[in-house]
Design an enzyme around this catalytic site. Sequence first.
Site, PDB file in Angstrom:
ATOM      1  N   ALA A 255       0.817  -1.217   0.000  1.00  0.00           N
ATOM      2  CA  ALA A 255       0.000   0.000   0.000  1.00  0.00           C
ATOM      3  C   ALA A 255       0.849   1.265   0.000  1.00  0.00           C
ATOM      4  O   ALA A 255       0.311   2.369  -0.141  1.00  0.00           O
ATOM      5  CB  ALA A 255      -0.932   0.000   1.216  1.00  0.00           C
ATOM      6  N   ASP A 256       2.156   1.125   0.139  1.00  0.00           N
ATOM      7  CA  ASP A 256       3.026   2.293   0.242  1.00  0.00           C
ATOM      8  C   ASP A 256       3.029   3.093  -1.067  1.00  0.00           C
ATOM      9  O   ASP A 256       3.278   2.539  -2.150  1.00  0.00           O
ATOM     10  CB  ASP A 256       4.456   1.848   0.582  1.00  0.00           C
ATOM     11  N   ILE A 257       2.778   4.377  -0.963  1.00  0.00           N
ATOM     12  CA  ILE A 257       2.684   5.229  -2.149  1.00  0.00           C
ATOM     13  C   ILE A 257       4.020   5.306  -2.885  1.00  0.00           C
ATOM     14  O   ILE A 257       4.073   5.301  -4.118  1.00  0.00           O
ATOM     15  CB  ILE A 257       2.187   6.636  -1.761  1.00  0.00           C
ATOM     16  N   TRP A 299      12.582   2.328  -3.720  1.00  0.00           N
ATOM     17  CA  TRP A 299      12.513   3.623  -3.026  1.00  0.00           C
ATOM     18  C   TRP A 299      13.732   4.473  -3.370  1.00  0.00           C
ATOM     19  O   TRP A 299      13.612   5.671  -3.610  1.00  0.00           O
ATOM     20  CB  TRP A 299      12.456   3.414  -1.521  1.00  0.00           C
TER      21      TRP A 299
END
Length: 311
Positions: A255-257, A299
């Site tokens: 769910a991490d944007i 990331w």
Amino acid sequence: MGGTYNEIMIEGPFSFEKTFRRHHRTTDTLKPMVIDQDENRFIKWIHLGDKPYLLDATVEHHENGVSIVTDTKKEDKKEVQTIKEYLSRMFGEGNSLVDFYDAFRGNEKIEMLISDFQGMRVLSNPDLFEVMVDTIIGQQINLTFAATLKERFIRFAGDIKPLNGVDLYLFPRPEAVAELEYEQLRELSFSQRKSEYIIDFARNVVNGKIDTEQLWTRSNEEIIKELIPFRGIGRWTIECLMLFGLNRPDVLPAADIGLRNAVRSIYKLDLQPQTEEIRMLAEKENWTPWESYITFYMWQYLNTASKQKKS
């Protein structure tokens, strides 16, 4: 170095610069550690039992990897072992980058990430209380404000220890936070709910309802099941704890944007993928058991691309 020689061995490859490029939320006036890129050295204050301890470690390269070497200056074998365990947890000693890289030979997208960030390990913070509080602070607010709140919290309830012109911090212990009142954090610009979540978490640690040390022996699903009933602790918060604290290699914060944005960019998608689409991609490409590392590399890819756009 004099004193008691202590080290852990990490299988290569290893890049000091890339591994220490991304570390925990800080501001310009407060830092978790001093990093010396020229000497491959880092210095930080940690809690050694009930006492503060200045951890001073150097990374030494060998043919097949590196060793993390400290001058513990301790005669107590238990304390020496505690420091060694801290380093092992911090660097994820059991996570083999060789195995990670070998697993994705032929995967064009992952191989691109590996090429860009060769030798970058997930560097975690073994102080699980700090990681959880840090994560709660960062819920639903931007990174800049989260860093400001964290600094205010540390200066109010923790300890500041200047070193070579840098304000290093020693994070508050659960016992100190448990004694705070919600209004004291409200005065630091914390929301009412965030104040309650942090102080209540500390009280649950102190009264034994949450045993952070036992989490090291639990499976990912056991940790989720154990922590999810507590207010302010959702799945994303627990995933951050497992990634940034427990250094688990197989955590997928779908769910991490940031992860979703990275996937969109790397896979050249028209729209940001939804949570379930991230899970389907991970299953299709068999990311298990390296979801954490793929997430972390993605990331860093996003962070690097963002800096390149600004420059």
